[in-house]
Structures are given as C-alpha cells and as structure tokens.
Scaffold this motif. Structure first.
Motif, mmCIF file in Angstrom:
data_model
loop_
_atom_site.group_PDB
_atom_site.id
_atom_site.type_symbol
_atom_site.label_atom_id
_atom_site.label_comp_id
_atom_site.label_asym_id
_atom_site.label_seq_id
_atom_site.Cartn_x
_atom_site.Cartn_y
_atom_site.Cartn_z
ATOM 1 N N ASP A 152 53.321 -65.944 -26.669
ATOM 2 C CA ASP A 152 54.569 -65.990 -27.460
ATOM 3 C C ASP A 152 55.546 -67.012 -26.882
ATOM 4 O OD1 ASP A 152 53.704 -64.067 -29.303
ATOM 5 O OD2 ASP A 152 54.419 -62.415 -28.041
ATOM 6 N N GLY A 153 55.016 -68.137 -26.450
ATOM 7 C CA GLY A 153 55.848 -69.215 -25.930
ATOM 8 C C GLY A 153 56.223 -69.095 -24.467
ATOM 9 N N LYS A 154 55.904 -67.961 -23.833
ATOM 10 C CA LYS A 154 56.209 -67.749 -22.419
ATOM 11 C C LYS A 154 54.999 -68.121 -21.565
ATOM 12 C CE LYS A 154 60.302 -65.968 -23.263
ATOM 13 N NZ LYS A 154 61.548 -66.675 -22.866
ATOM 14 N N TYR A 155 55.243 -68.884 -20.527
ATOM 15 C CA TYR A 155 54.161 -69.357 -19.668
ATOM 16 C C TYR A 155 53.472 -68.183 -18.978
ATOM 17 C CZ TYR A 155 51.885 -71.690 -15.709
ATOM 18 O OH TYR A 155 50.987 -72.125 -14.772
ATOM 19 N N LEU A 156 52.148 -68.116 -19.117
ATOM 20 C CA LEU A 156 51.360 -67.072 -18.473
ATOM 21 C C LEU A 156 50.721 -67.579 -17.194
ATOM 22 C CD1 LEU A 156 49.839 -64.319 -18.350
ATOM 23 C CD2 LEU A 156 48.055 -65.380 -19.785
ATOM 24 N N ASN A 157 49.892 -68.630 -17.314
ATOM 25 C CA ASN A 157 49.124 -69.089 -16.156
ATOM 26 C C ASN A 157 48.458 -70.412 -16.491
ATOM 27 O OD1 ASN A 157 47.931 -68.932 -13.586
ATOM 28 N ND2 ASN A 157 46.075 -68.001 -14.428
ATOM 29 N N SER A 158 48.102 -71.161 -15.455
ATOM 30 C CA SER A 158 47.253 -72.342 -15.597
ATOM 31 C C SER A 158 45.895 -72.002 -15.024
ATOM 32 C CB SER A 158 47.864 -73.539 -14.863
ATOM 33 O OG SER A 158 49.069 -73.957 -15.490
ATOM 34 N N TYR A 159 44.875 -72.052 -15.864
ATOM 35 C CA TYR A 159 43.526 -71.688 -15.458
ATOM 36 C C TYR A 159 42.750 -72.949 -15.085
ATOM 37 C CZ TYR A 159 44.470 -67.106 -17.549
ATOM 38 O OH TYR A 159 44.994 -65.875 -17.863
ATOM 39 N N TRP A 160 42.401 -73.092 -13.790
ATOM 40 C CA TRP A 160 41.489 -74.140 -13.352
ATOM 41 C C TRP A 160 40.084 -73.548 -13.422
ATOM 42 C CZ3 TRP A 160 46.289 -73.475 -11.163
ATOM 43 C CH2 TRP A 160 47.132 -74.593 -11.151
ATOM 44 N N ALA A 161 39.325 -73.957 -14.404
ATOM 45 C CA ALA A 161 38.060 -73.275 -14.672
ATOM 46 C C ALA A 161 37.154 -74.162 -15.518
ATOM 47 C CB ALA A 161 38.333 -71.956 -15.399
ATOM 48 N N ASP A 162 35.943 -73.662 -15.785
ATOM 49 C CA ASP A 162 35.066 -74.343 -16.730
ATOM 50 C C ASP A 162 35.528 -74.122 -18.163
ATOM 51 O OD1 ASP A 162 33.521 -75.289 -14.698
ATOM 52 O OD2 ASP A 162 31.790 -73.999 -15.079
ATOM 53 N N GLY A 163 36.297 -73.060 -18.371
ATOM 54 C CA GLY A 163 36.774 -72.787 -19.715
ATOM 55 C C GLY A 163 37.571 -71.501 -19.775
ATOM 56 N N LEU A 164 37.935 -71.120 -20.988
ATOM 57 C CA LEU A 164 38.744 -69.920 -21.207
ATOM 58 C C LEU A 164 38.301 -69.264 -22.508
ATOM 59 C CD1 LEU A 164 41.205 -68.534 -19.781
ATOM 60 C CD2 LEU A 164 42.641 -69.625 -21.520
ATOM 61 N N ILE A 165 38.241 -67.929 -22.483
ATOM 62 C CA ILE A 165 37.824 -67.152 -23.650
ATOM 63 C C ILE A 165 38.975 -66.256 -24.090
ATOM 64 C CG2 ILE A 165 36.151 -65.490 -24.562
ATOM 65 C CD1 ILE A 165 34.420 -66.173 -22.043
ATOM 66 N N VAL A 166 39.234 -66.219 -25.390
ATOM 67 C CA VAL A 166 40.109 -65.200 -25.965
ATOM 68 C C VAL A 166 39.236 -64.351 -26.875
ATOM 69 C CG1 VAL A 166 42.155 -64.674 -27.320
ATOM 70 C CG2 VAL A 166 42.119 -66.716 -25.879
ATOM 71 N N SER A 167 39.079 -63.087 -26.509
ATOM 72 C CA SER A 167 38.136 -62.212 -27.196
ATOM 73 C C SER A 167 38.845 -61.095 -27.947
ATOM 74 C CB SER A 167 37.161 -61.608 -26.173
ATOM 75 O OG SER A 167 36.404 -60.563 -26.739
ATOM 76 N N THR A 168 38.278 -60.714 -29.081
ATOM 77 C CA THR A 168 38.696 -59.514 -29.798
ATOM 78 C C THR A 168 38.008 -58.303 -29.162
ATOM 79 O OG1 THR A 168 36.840 -59.572 -31.335
ATOM 80 C CG2 THR A 168 38.803 -60.863 -31.932
ATOM 81 N N PRO A 169 38.402 -57.090 -29.535
ATOM 82 C CA PRO A 169 37.644 -55.918 -29.058
ATOM 83 C C PRO A 169 36.163 -55.984 -29.441
ATOM 84 C CG PRO A 169 39.775 -55.229 -29.894
ATOM 85 C CD PRO A 169 39.653 -56.686 -30.225
ATOM 86 N N THR A 170 35.859 -56.454 -30.637
ATOM 87 C CA THR A 170 34.462 -56.584 -31.044
ATOM 88 C C THR A 170 33.721 -57.536 -30.125
ATOM 89 O OG1 THR A 170 35.031 -56.158 -33.358
ATOM 90 C CG2 THR A 170 32.915 -57.231 -32.930
ATOM 91 N N GLY A 171 34.358 -58.656 -29.767
ATOM 92 C CA GLY A 171 33.726 -59.653 -28.913
ATOM 93 C C GLY A 171 33.705 -59.301 -27.447
ATOM 94 N N SER A 172 34.315 -58.187 -27.069
ATOM 95 C CA SER A 172 34.375 -57.830 -25.649
ATOM 96 C C SER A 172 32.999 -57.506 -25.079
ATOM 97 C CB SER A 172 35.322 -56.650 -25.424
ATOM 98 O OG SER A 172 34.792 -55.446 -25.962
#
Length: 291
Positions: free
Chosen positions: A166-186
């Motif tokens: 919601d526009g507020k800084y959470l974190n910077s992820y140094w990684a191969d990638g990032l996933i945003v999953s739904t409950p179904t995709g968990s």
C-alpha cells in the motif's frame, strides 16, 4: 444442463476414459461443449463418433453450467484463464500426477458426474491475483489463481526487488526472485521455497523470496486487501515475470503491482472432500517415512 470440457495435452492412454465420459454425459441428457484446443486433441487421437459443439465465440459460453478440466493442475489453471470473469464453476478430472486442484481420479469420474447432476456439491470461491502495469501484458489475461513471480532471466547474479505494501516500504529482497502467492498457490512454488501452507478460505497473500541472499529474510503473510508494488534492479535490464505457468520478459522501467482480482475462480467441491484430506494424501502427512 450444459457442460464444457477443456484439455491441453491428453495422452492416448486416457482416450478410452474420455469416450466413457462423453457416453456418461449423454446418458444424463447433458449438452457437451468443448474448447478448440481440446477439439484438436480429440481429432488427433482419432475421434470419429463423439458428439459435441465447439466453443468458437464468447456467445457460446452463455448458459454453461460447468467446465470440466481434463488433465492435471496445469490444465485447471489454464481452464481458469478460459473461464475468466464468467465465473463458471470448474471441476478438475485428474489425468495428471499430483492433483491439488484436479482432485477427481479417473476411477471416480462416474461418481463425480452423478454428484453434479444430483446437485450434491458446493462451490468454493478462490481468490485470484490481478497484475497491474503501465504496459499491456499476457494478452490482457492479467490474473492468476496460484501466484505471481519475479525472477532473474538467466544465470546472472541475483536481483534486487524493492517491495511496497500500500505504498509503504516493506523490504528489499536480494534474491533469485520473489513470489506473491494466493492461499490456493501456497501448496505450489511458494511451498517449495519455504512458504507456509494457507487454507483456501484465508484472506491473505504470501510474499516468499526465492533463494534470498540474507538468510534471516523469511516469507511474510499480508492481507489480500493490500496492493503490493515492486521496483526491480539487477546487473542486466531484463527480468522474467509469470502468472501461474505463463511467463514473459520485462525491463526494469516497467511499473508492476498486484492486488486481489475483482472476480474469483469458482471450484466445485464434491462431498467427502476436504483440503486437509488433500494435504495428507498428496504430502504424505501422518505417514511414518522411516520405513
């Protein structure tokens, strides 16, 4: 009753079961429609006697009562794209392997169709992710049932994904990638990267890093009412993003955010089925693996 069938890569060994399915549907007086990709498969497998109508235009979808996905979980994810905002209930007939979503085994098809005809089922609403960007992507099919991912494009060094809630800084992820999953995709990619399991009715998303550089970074659960946005950096200017099994290359100047889609996927839940049963059966929970 009108029922549509969709399949992507039907193996010849399952063609007899499909023939039996058509005969079963006909015996119940059900009008059968199929998608064009599935029609091409049936023709290649030597279909000469099956009776159906091919879905060729958006108007043909009017009045459909159910969509039957014939294949594995990948086919069901594609069926969700075919159905889209029409929200036609989907039942997965499993001719694949694991089957978290396509739960009806081939030896249970006759029983499952009987349950549909008798109205002995429930409809589960599954949350979808919606991808927003400043350029049209995925031919307008910008939603996913399982997950949205950002990933480095090749074997280059890790990327940095600056993430905001919601526009507020959470974190910077140094990684191969990032996933945003739904409950179904968990139960999918997120789980393999250390993400938690979430029951299908939960009102949450999971943000899971892929091979993070900082080992103290862990997955985080956020409300599905939140909008999650990203800024991507790396040694190259090209990255990969995906919605379920569909992927495309992007550049770092693309603005990306995800939030809950306005419509949902409607999955048919038959009697004597529960998410916990699937966890025990598919993940071998409760089994002594020492033997």
């Amino acid at each position: 009753m009108k029922v549509a069938l969709h399949g992507l890569s039907l193996k010849a060994e399952f063609f007899p079961q499909v023939q039996s399915l058509f005969k079963l549907l006909e015996s119940f007086g059900i009008d059968v429609f199929i998608t064009e990709p599935f029609d091409r498969q049936l023709r290649q497998l030597g279909n000469q006697s099956l009776k159906y109508w091919v879905l060729e235009s958006p108007e043909d979808y009017s009045g459909l009562d159910f969509f039957l996905s014939i294949g594995g979980d990948g086919t069901l994810l594609d069926t969700v794209c075919v159905v889209g905002s029409r929200e036609i209930p989907i039942l997965g007939l499993n001719t694949g392997r694991l089957g978290f979503l396509a739960t009806v085994a081939t030896d249970k098809i006759e029983e499952a169709i009987g349950q549909l005809v008798n109205g002995n089922y429930q409809i589960e609403s599954r949350t979808l992710l919606s991808l927003n960007s400043n350029r049209k992507l995925f031919h307008g099919l910008n939603f996913a049932l399982n997950e949205f991912t950002i990933h480095k494009r090749d074997t280059s060094s890790m990327i940095t994904v600056h993430t905001f809630i919601d526009g507020k800084y959470l974190n910077s992820y140094w990684a191969d990638g990032l996933i945003v999953s739904t409950p179904t995709g968990s139960t999918g990619y997120s789980l393999s990267c250390g993400g938690p399991l979430i029951t299908p009715g939960a009102k949450n998303f999971v943000i899971t890093p892929v091979s993070p550089h900082n080992l103290n970074v862990r997955p985080i659960i956020v409300s599905d009412e939140a909008e999650i946005s990203f800024e991507i950096e790396g040694r190259t200017d090209k990255f990969m993003i995906s919605l379920d099994s569909r992927s495309t290359a992007i550049s770092s100047d693309l603005k990306l955010s995800v939030k809950k889609e306005k419509f949902s996927a409607k999955l048919v839940k038959l009697p004597h089925y529960h998410f916990f049963d699937t966890l025990r059966q598919k993940l071998n929970w409760g089994f002594d693996m020492r033997n």
